[in-house]
Write a protein that holds these residues in place. Sequence first.
Motif, PDB file in Angstrom:
ATOM      1  N   TRP A  95      50.584 -38.188  47.226  1.00  0.00           N
ATOM      2  CA  TRP A  95      49.846 -38.201  45.951  1.00  0.00           C
ATOM      3  C   TRP A  95      48.347 -38.046  46.208  1.00  0.00           C
ATOM      4  O   TRP A  95      47.656 -37.303  45.514  1.00  0.00           O
ATOM      5  CB  TRP A  95      50.122 -39.499  45.179  1.00  0.00           C
ATOM      6  CG  TRP A  95      51.438 -39.496  44.441  1.00  0.00           C
ATOM      7  CD1 TRP A  95      52.544 -40.228  44.734  1.00  0.00           C
ATOM      8  CD2 TRP A  95      51.769 -38.725  43.273  1.00  0.00           C
ATOM      9  NE1 TRP A  95      53.545 -39.958  43.821  1.00  0.00           N
ATOM     10  CE2 TRP A  95      53.100 -39.051  42.916  1.00  0.00           C
ATOM     11  CE3 TRP A  95      51.075 -37.796  42.486  1.00  0.00           C
ATOM     12  CZ2 TRP A  95      53.748 -38.469  41.819  1.00  0.00           C
ATOM     13  CZ3 TRP A  95      51.717 -37.221  41.393  1.00  0.00           C
ATOM     14  CH2 TRP A  95      53.039 -37.555  41.069  1.00  0.00           C
ATOM     15  N   LYS A  96      47.843 -38.733  47.211  1.00  0.00           N
ATOM     16  CA  LYS A  96      46.411 -38.588  47.538  1.00  0.00           C
ATOM     17  C   LYS A  96      46.102 -37.152  47.944  1.00  0.00           C
ATOM     18  O   LYS A  96      45.046 -36.619  47.617  1.00  0.00           O
ATOM     19  CB  LYS A  96      46.027 -39.544  48.678  1.00  0.00           C
ATOM     20  CG  LYS A  96      45.979 -41.001  48.285  1.00  0.00           C
ATOM     21  CD  LYS A  96      45.509 -41.824  49.496  1.00  0.00           C
ATOM     22  CE  LYS A  96      45.749 -43.309  49.294  1.00  0.00           C
ATOM     23  NZ  LYS A  96      45.648 -44.045  50.576  1.00  0.00           N
ATOM     24  N   GLY A  97      47.028 -36.548  48.669  1.00  0.00           N
ATOM     25  CA  GLY A  97      46.858 -35.149  49.071  1.00  0.00           C
ATOM     26  C   GLY A  97      46.761 -34.218  47.873  1.00  0.00           C
ATOM     27  O   GLY A  97      45.974 -33.270  47.860  1.00  0.00           O
ATOM     28  N   LEU A  98      47.545 -34.516  46.836  1.00  0.00           N
ATOM     29  CA  LEU A  98      47.478 -33.703  45.610  1.00  0.00           C
ATOM     30  C   LEU A  98      46.165 -33.928  44.877  1.00  0.00           C
ATOM     31  O   LEU A  98      45.556 -32.990  44.359  1.00  0.00           O
ATOM     32  CB  LEU A  98      48.636 -34.056  44.675  1.00  0.00           C
ATOM     33  CG  LEU A  98      49.985 -33.418  44.969  1.00  0.00           C
ATOM     34  CD1 LEU A  98      51.057 -34.012  44.056  1.00  0.00           C
ATOM     35  CD2 LEU A  98      49.932 -31.899  44.804  1.00  0.00           C
ATOM     36  N   VAL A  99      45.721 -35.174  44.845  1.00  0.00           N
ATOM     37  CA  VAL A  99      44.471 -35.501  44.160  1.00  0.00           C
ATOM     38  C   VAL A  99      43.305 -34.770  44.828  1.00  0.00           C
ATOM     39  O   VAL A  99      42.429 -34.217  44.170  1.00  0.00           O
ATOM     40  CB  VAL A  99      44.239 -37.032  44.167  1.00  0.00           C
ATOM     41  CG1 VAL A  99      42.824 -37.370  43.716  1.00  0.00           C
ATOM     42  CG2 VAL A  99      45.277 -37.733  43.288  1.00  0.00           C
ATOM     43  N   LYS A 100      43.310 -34.742  46.158  1.00  0.00           N
ATOM     44  CA  LYS A 100      42.169 -34.183  46.892  1.00  0.00           C
ATOM     45  C   LYS A 100      42.319 -32.704  47.213  1.00  0.00           C
ATOM     46  O   LYS A 100      41.501 -32.124  47.918  1.00  0.00           O
ATOM     47  CB  LYS A 100      41.970 -34.966  48.191  1.00  0.00           C
ATOM     48  CG  LYS A 100      41.556 -36.403  47.928  1.00  0.00           C
ATOM     49  CD  LYS A 100      41.097 -37.083  49.200  1.00  0.00           C
ATOM     50  CE  LYS A 100      40.480 -38.439  48.874  1.00  0.00           C
ATOM     51  NZ  LYS A 100      40.144 -39.180  50.083  1.00  0.00           N
ATOM     52  N   ASP A 101      43.412 -32.087  46.748  1.00  0.00           N
ATOM     53  CA  ASP A 101      43.657 -30.658  46.952  1.00  0.00           C
ATOM     54  C   ASP A 101      43.932 -30.291  48.407  1.00  0.00           C
ATOM     55  O   ASP A 101      43.805 -29.131  48.801  1.00  0.00           O
ATOM     56  CB  ASP A 101      42.499 -29.796  46.394  1.00  0.00           C
ATOM     57  CG  ASP A 101      42.966 -28.363  46.092  1.00  0.00           C
ATOM     58  OD1 ASP A 101      44.080 -28.197  45.573  1.00  0.00           O
ATOM     59  OD2 ASP A 101      42.216 -27.409  46.402  1.00  0.00           O
ATOM     60  N   ASP A 102      44.310 -31.265  49.235  1.00  0.00           N
ATOM     61  CA  ASP A 102      44.845 -30.890  50.550  1.00  0.00           C
ATOM     62  C   ASP A 102      46.264 -30.352  50.371  1.00  0.00           C
ATOM     63  O   ASP A 102      46.754 -29.592  51.196  1.00  0.00           O
ATOM     64  CB  ASP A 102      44.809 -32.081  51.506  1.00  0.00           C
ATOM     65  CG  ASP A 102      43.374 -32.391  51.941  1.00  0.00           C
ATOM     66  OD1 ASP A 102      42.651 -31.411  52.258  1.00  0.00           O
ATOM     67  OD2 ASP A 102      42.972 -33.554  51.920  1.00  0.00           O
TER      68      ASP A 102
END
Length: 461
Positions: free
Chosen positions: A299-306
């Motif tokens: 989810w953090k990866g999606l938020v930060k566009d990684d």
Amino acid sequence: MRTLIANGTVVNAGGSARADVLIDGETIALVGAVPEVAVDRRIDAAGKYVIPGAIDVHTHMELPFGGTFAKDTFETGTRAAAFGGTTTIIDFAVQSRGGSLRDGLDAWHAKAQGNAVIDYGFHMIMSDVNDDSLREMDALVGEGVTDFKLFTAYPGVFLSDDGAIFRAMQRTAHNGGLILMHAENGPAIDVVAAQAFEAGQTDPYFHGVVRYPIFEGEATNRVISLAEAAGVAVYIVHLSARDALDAVRTARDRGVNAFAETCPQYLFLSLEDLGHGFEGAKFICSPPLRTTDHQTELWKGLVKDDLQLVSTDHCPFDFKGQKDLGRGDFRKVPNGLPGVEDRVDLMHDGGVVGGWISKERWVEVVSAAPARMFGLEGRKGTVAPGADADLVVYDPNRRHVISATTHHMNVDYSCYEGRHVQGGSDVVLSRGEVIVENGTWQGAAGRGRFLKRQPTGGAIR
Ligand SMILES: [Zn+2]
């Protein structure tokens, strides 16, 4: 034929506004304050979102796997997709070992043409890299099949060694396409899987245990390095583990053109679902479901566009009659989950309602980014004049329960059985035609068209 969608909130990746949408024929004519015009049909979207039809860039209709076939055809699978608000898929054509890309692609055109109910494109799976197939790649890019998927897993079936992968990457650096990678260390996994089986660990749960996250991290790091050396963009499919995300993030921070998708099953399901005896076979896919701590990282990866987008890897097998093939040996369970119908609602419920992402980012990860990264920008993935009128009138407040008894995918179970979700597609239009309305099917089989896509390899951001 003119249709007016009135009073809705148009949600694009770049912003939202109260606006009417006028459709003329197959495309969007106007977005905003529409002057009084005569229309054939008026759809009231008060209190609803009007979003660009979602795009699923990772599906496997009728895929042959493990002695059987994925159960959804292009007709049943695309119909189910449409019920869930998805109006475009990109499926994977398969080159067989010893065969040509041409034969593989022709076979997939034959499966889809006259059957698909929404527009579709193809990626090409390369399972035999040689002088002939390398030459064929350039021609495929010219035909709008612009991406090539290679595997570091499934030895003897799909696996290419590092030299073969590197050759395909070099070729793609010249033809402008994009390399897609299934990144898990298959040979190492097979060693651990054989050891587990010998030790009597035969249940589906062990499928999840033996495919270590570090095997995904290692392969992801390796293929990104190979792509960097070849000077080509690389896109990691179905990223599931923190270890792999770390490799992508590190590369992106270095300025490397590395991209990745994840799938709802890695955000919403976990290793625990693989338990419960043979029932766990319903959840066997590769990479496998991970422990819940990986979900938070994704989810953090999606938020930060990684992670740039969410696709499904839709590849359904019936529990009775197909997943059964692996009773007594988890290695023989066909790998794959149904999901093409559930993605948009799950991402709305878990992502937007759940507080991880905005509704604009939701549209980005299910529709706009897929269009931009896979050569459909301006045509799909946006509510804007000139774009195809692939539109969904979406009710962000409607609640429903996901179940195999009500879904439209041709498979006898749901991975999300009994799950309550908030949000649902009320009206779905494909190129100006209403194909789903309030839960009833209105489209015709075979109305979907092949999408010739533009290569984006060097231009994606
Ligand atoms: Zn796949």
